[in-house]
Design an enzyme around this catalytic site. Structure first.
Site, PDB file in Angstrom:
ATOM      1  N   GLY A  57      71.099   6.096  -2.117  1.00 31.15           N
ATOM      2  CA  GLY A  57      72.014   5.546  -1.113  1.00 31.15           C
ATOM      3  C   GLY A  57      72.234   6.531   0.029  1.00 31.15           C
ATOM      4  N   ARG A 111      79.356   5.820   4.801  1.00 31.41           N
ATOM      5  CA  ARG A 111      80.809   5.973   4.975  1.00 31.41           C
ATOM      6  C   ARG A 111      81.276   7.421   4.894  1.00 31.41           C
ATOM      7  NH1 ARG A 111      82.785   2.089   0.562  1.00 31.41           N
ATOM      8  NH2 ARG A 111      84.794   3.045   0.980  1.00 31.41           N
ATOM      9  N   GLY A 157      67.897  -2.405  -4.032  1.00 33.38           N
ATOM     10  CA  GLY A 157      68.811  -2.734  -5.119  1.00 33.38           C
ATOM     11  C   GLY A 157      68.670  -1.780  -6.299  1.00 33.38           C
ATOM     12  N   ASN A 197      82.387   7.472  -2.009  1.00 35.80           N
ATOM     13  CA  ASN A 197      81.786   6.773  -0.873  1.00 35.80           C
ATOM     14  C   ASN A 197      82.325   7.263   0.462  1.00 35.80           C
ATOM     15  OD1 ASN A 197      80.061   4.759  -2.222  1.00 35.80           O
ATOM     16  ND2 ASN A 197      82.003   4.135  -3.116  1.00 35.80           N
ATOM     17  N   ALA A 213      95.629  57.558   4.700  1.00 34.05           N
ATOM     18  CA  ALA A 213      95.785  56.372   5.543  1.00 34.05           C
ATOM     19  C   ALA A 213      94.956  56.506   6.809  1.00 34.05           C
ATOM     20  CB  ALA A 213      97.254  56.178   5.898  1.00 34.05           C
ATOM     21  N   ALA A 224      94.488  66.305   8.311  1.00 33.96           N
ATOM     22  CA  ALA A 224      94.691  65.028   9.001  1.00 33.96           C
ATOM     23  C   ALA A 224      93.980  65.056  10.343  1.00 33.96           C
ATOM     24  CB  ALA A 224      96.175  64.773   9.189  1.00 33.96           C
ATOM     25  N   ARG A 241      90.384  69.341  14.283  1.00 32.27           N
ATOM     26  CA  ARG A 241      91.234  69.043  15.444  1.00 32.27           C
ATOM     27  C   ARG A 241      91.543  70.344  16.178  1.00 32.27           C
ATOM     28  NH1 ARG A 241      95.254  68.176  10.918  1.00 32.27           N
ATOM     29  NH2 ARG A 241      96.640  69.983  11.032  1.00 32.27           N
TER      30      ARG A 241
HETATM   31  C1  UD1 Z   1      76.830  -1.701  -8.641  1.00 29.45           C
HETATM   32  C2  UD1 Z   1      76.679  -2.772  -9.699  1.00 29.45           C
HETATM   33  C3  UD1 Z   1      78.021  -3.398  -9.981  1.00 29.45           C
HETATM   34  C4  UD1 Z   1      79.023  -2.343 -10.402  1.00 29.45           C
HETATM   35  C5  UD1 Z   1      79.100  -1.258  -9.340  1.00 29.45           C
HETATM   36  C6  UD1 Z   1      79.925  -0.100  -9.834  1.00 29.45           C
HETATM   37  C7  UD1 Z   1      74.440  -3.677  -9.396  1.00 29.45           C
HETATM   38  C8  UD1 Z   1      73.657  -4.822  -8.875  1.00 29.45           C
HETATM   39  N1  UD1 Z   1      75.750  -3.776  -9.241  1.00 29.45           N
HETATM   40  O1  UD1 Z   1      77.233  -2.384  -7.462  1.00 29.45           O
HETATM   41  O2  UD1 Z   1      77.913  -4.367 -11.015  1.00 29.45           O
HETATM   42  O3  UD1 Z   1      80.300  -2.924 -10.581  1.00 29.45           O
HETATM   43  O4  UD1 Z   1      77.772  -0.730  -9.061  1.00 29.45           O
HETATM   44  O5  UD1 Z   1      80.099   0.828  -8.786  1.00 29.45           O
HETATM   45  O6  UD1 Z   1      73.895  -2.748  -9.958  1.00 29.45           O
HETATM   46  N2  UD1 Z   1      71.185   2.753  -5.253  1.00 29.45           N
HETATM   47  C9  UD1 Z   1      69.912   3.239  -5.090  1.00 29.45           C
HETATM   48  N3  UD1 Z   1      68.944   2.408  -4.609  1.00 29.45           N
HETATM   49  C10 UD1 Z   1      69.195   1.117  -4.287  1.00 29.45           C
HETATM   50  C11 UD1 Z   1      70.521   0.634  -4.456  1.00 29.45           C
HETATM   51  C12 UD1 Z   1      71.481   1.471  -4.954  1.00 29.45           C
HETATM   52  O7  UD1 Z   1      69.640   4.404  -5.366  1.00 29.45           O
HETATM   53  O8  UD1 Z   1      68.279   0.427  -3.857  1.00 29.45           O
HETATM   54  C13 UD1 Z   1      72.226   3.650  -5.766  1.00 29.45           C
HETATM   55  C14 UD1 Z   1      73.299   3.914  -4.722  1.00 29.45           C
HETATM   56  O9  UD1 Z   1      73.033   5.101  -4.032  1.00 29.45           O
HETATM   57  C15 UD1 Z   1      74.548   4.044  -5.545  1.00 29.45           C
HETATM   58  C16 UD1 Z   1      74.276   3.201  -6.777  1.00 29.45           C
HETATM   59  O10 UD1 Z   1      72.882   3.023  -6.833  1.00 29.45           O
HETATM   60  O11 UD1 Z   1      74.751   5.357  -5.964  1.00 29.45           O
HETATM   61  C17 UD1 Z   1      75.017   1.893  -6.792  1.00 29.45           C
HETATM   62  O12 UD1 Z   1      74.582   1.133  -5.706  1.00 29.45           O
HETATM   63  P1  UD1 Z   1      75.573   0.215  -4.887  1.00 29.45           P
HETATM   64  O13 UD1 Z   1      74.816  -0.480  -3.848  1.00 29.45           O
HETATM   65  O14 UD1 Z   1      76.752   1.008  -4.477  1.00 29.45           O
HETATM   66  O15 UD1 Z   1      75.985  -0.833  -6.018  1.00 29.45           O
HETATM   67  P2  UD1 Z   1      77.256  -1.734  -5.987  1.00 29.45           P
HETATM   68  O16 UD1 Z   1      77.053  -2.802  -5.015  1.00 29.45           O
HETATM   69  O17 UD1 Z   1      78.465  -0.916  -5.865  1.00 29.45           O
HETATM   70 CA    CA Z   2      79.046   1.064  -5.140  1.00 29.48          CA
END
Ligand code: UD1
Ligand code: CA
Length: 451
Positions: free
Chosen positions: A9, A13, A76, A222, A375, A418, A435
């Site tokens: 990710g 933010r 994802g 985040n 000192a 000194a 001195r």
């Molecule tokens: C995810 C869960 C959700 C859970 C929540 C808890 C899924 C689909 N959903 O949602 O059920 O309640 O976490 O916080 O898993 N990441 C990657 N590559 C990607 C996508 C994400 O490395 O392609 C990493 C992000 O950096 C992050 C983590 O996975 O650290 C979670 O991803 P994020 O998109 O925040 O998931 P949520 O939508 O919060």
């Molecule tokens: Ca998340």
């Protein structure tokens, strides 16, 4: 077990050029905490999924036990874990962790792996406000059926207060069947890791759940606000461990340990002290208010008075340091040494029972035993191009406001008057003065203002 850590990710933010998982908690990158926990679990293989701009993450934390897997596009959580499959051993289960959830505990994760057995396990949590999280959907018998993401959930499902924390333990061979089969037909158009629950149920595989020992273990970072909140939790945990091990803290809310603090018995620490890197405090050490210690080893019985700053330095037993003392890198004080207010010591050794109590600079010096540094004494160690050493042998007395122009040696038992500016070695046992002789000018009159 295999461990997969998702860290691709961007962390928009955070509003920072630094990748999110490199922001520091307790002085160490967020991802560093997760790696430590994974190692504590005895992970055989640790795969870190990193994304765009993540090369700096790899450079910062690379180690021989890590496999770095790049996820070019963040499609994802399911897609992220998919990238690691070829690196995972089928013979061991796989645990999914998150680079931005740094406080997860090894005990919680061991339990998650345990309840998984040969099946799937999800770490869940009950929240008063579950908004935004994936919900755990159970059947009438309480068995987990699936996880539905907030954005895909019906009103009834949104009323469920049991949420998915994201942490899962899964049989690796099954992951290799399930992940390539995931679709992305959902509100976010993402490949959801959470969909493996449905696939497990489809194969009549048991899906177990357990909860973290503490709610804060599953909090993610985040934003800078959340980072600060987790920092306080982490520091409070550190403070509790210190007190449980016998350390007296004037106020557990006002100590910051950004690294490792190792304390003997009956150590006491006043308010607002910061410890960085690795700091070791021997038995009975007292640290006054507002001190900063970084990579320091302090011997038993030594007292550090308020506002002292100690970095890459060592002190022996029963020393008195500060208030307002500065020990810079390469300082080694032996036993019963006194370094007082506004005294700076750098790259120097000071032997037993020597004192520099007020306003002095001791740099690149070798100071013997029982020396008294008056000192305002300064070692002039730098000629504008090179550094030179000053040697002060045992039992020397240095008068106030002396300059020792290095390289120079003050012989054993010598006394410097000194105001001495010493440019040549001073012989042992003798009084050396540089001195001018005191003179009173006869007939001198103070000038008078002209009208
Ligand atoms: C995810 C869960 C959700 C859970 C929540 C808890 C899924 C689909 N959903 O949602 O059920 O309640 O976490 O916080 O898993 N990441 C990657 N590559 C990607 C996508 C994400 O490395 O392609 C990493 C992000 O950096 C992050 C983590 O996975 O650290 C979670 O991803 P994020 O998109 O925040 O998931 P949520 O939508 O919060
Ligand atoms: Ca998340």
């Amino acid at each position: 077990m295999n461990v997969v850590i998702l860290a691709a990710g961007q962390g928009k933010r955070m509003r920072s050029d630094l990748p999110k998982v490199l922001h520091r908690l307790g002085g160490r990158p967020l991802l560093g905490h997760v790696l430590e926990t994974a190692r504590e679990l005895g992970a055989g293989k640790i795969c870190v999924v990193y994304g765009h701009g993540g090369e700096s993450v790899r450079e910062a934390l690379d180690a021989p036990d890590l496999i770095w897997v790049k996820q070019e596009l963040q499609l994802g959580t399911g897609h992220a874990v998919l990238q690691t499959l070829t690196f995972l051993d089928d013979g061991a289960p796989t645990l999914v962790l998150y680079g931005d959830v740094p406080l997860i505990g090894a005990a919680t994760l061991s339990r998650l792996a345990e309840v998984a057995g040969n099946g799937l396990a999800v770490l869940t949590e009950f929240l008063e406000d579950p908004t935004g999280y994936g919900r755990i959907v159970r059947d009438d018998d309480g068995r987990v059926r699936r996880i539905v993401e907030h954005r895909d959930a019906s009103d009834d499902e949104r009323a469920i207060d049991e949420i998915n924390t994201g942490f899962m333990a899964a049989p690796t061979a099954a992951l290799k069947r399930w992940l390539p089969a995931l679709g992305n037909n959902n509100a976010q158009g993402e490949y959801y890791l959470t969909d493996i629950v449905r696939l497990a149920i489809g194969e009549d595989m048991a899906v177990a759940t357990t909860q973290p020992d503490a709610g804060w273990e599953v909090l993610g970072v985040n934003s800078k606000v959340q980072l600060a909140e987790l920092e306080r939790i982490h520091q409070r945990n550190n403070a509790l461990l210190l007190m449980e091990s016998g350390v007296t803290l004037a106020d557990p809310e006002r100590i910051d340990v950004r690294g490792e603090l190792d304390c003997g018995r009956d150590v006491s620490i006043d308010v607002n002290c910061v410890f960085e890197g690795r700091v070791v405090l021997g038995n009975g050490v007292e640290v006054g208010a507002h001190c900063v210690l970084r990579n320091a080893v302090i011997g038993a019985g030594t007292r550090i008075a308020p506002f002292s700053h100690i970095e890459e330095a060592e002190a022996g037993r029963d020393c008195r340091i500060g208030p307002f003392a500065r020990l810079r890198p390469g300082t080694r004080l032996a036993d019963e040494v006194h370094i007082g207010n506004f005294v700076e010591v750098k790259n120097s050794t000071v032997a037993d029972k020597s004192k520099a109590n007020h306003l002095a600079y001791v740099g690149d010096a070798t100071v013997g035993k029982n020396v008294n540094v008056g000192a305002g004494t300064i070692t002039c160690n730098y000629d504008g191009a090179n550094k030179h050493r000053t040697v002060i042998e045992d039992d020397v007395f240095i008068g106030s406001d002396t300059q020792l122009v290095a390289p120079v040696t003050v012989g054993r038992g010598a006394t410097l008057g000194a105001g001495t500016t010493l440019t040549q070695d001073a012989p042992p046992e003798k009084l050396t003065l540089t001195r001018v002789k005191q003179l009173t000018v006869p007939g001198w009159k103070r000038p008078i203002k002209k009208k």
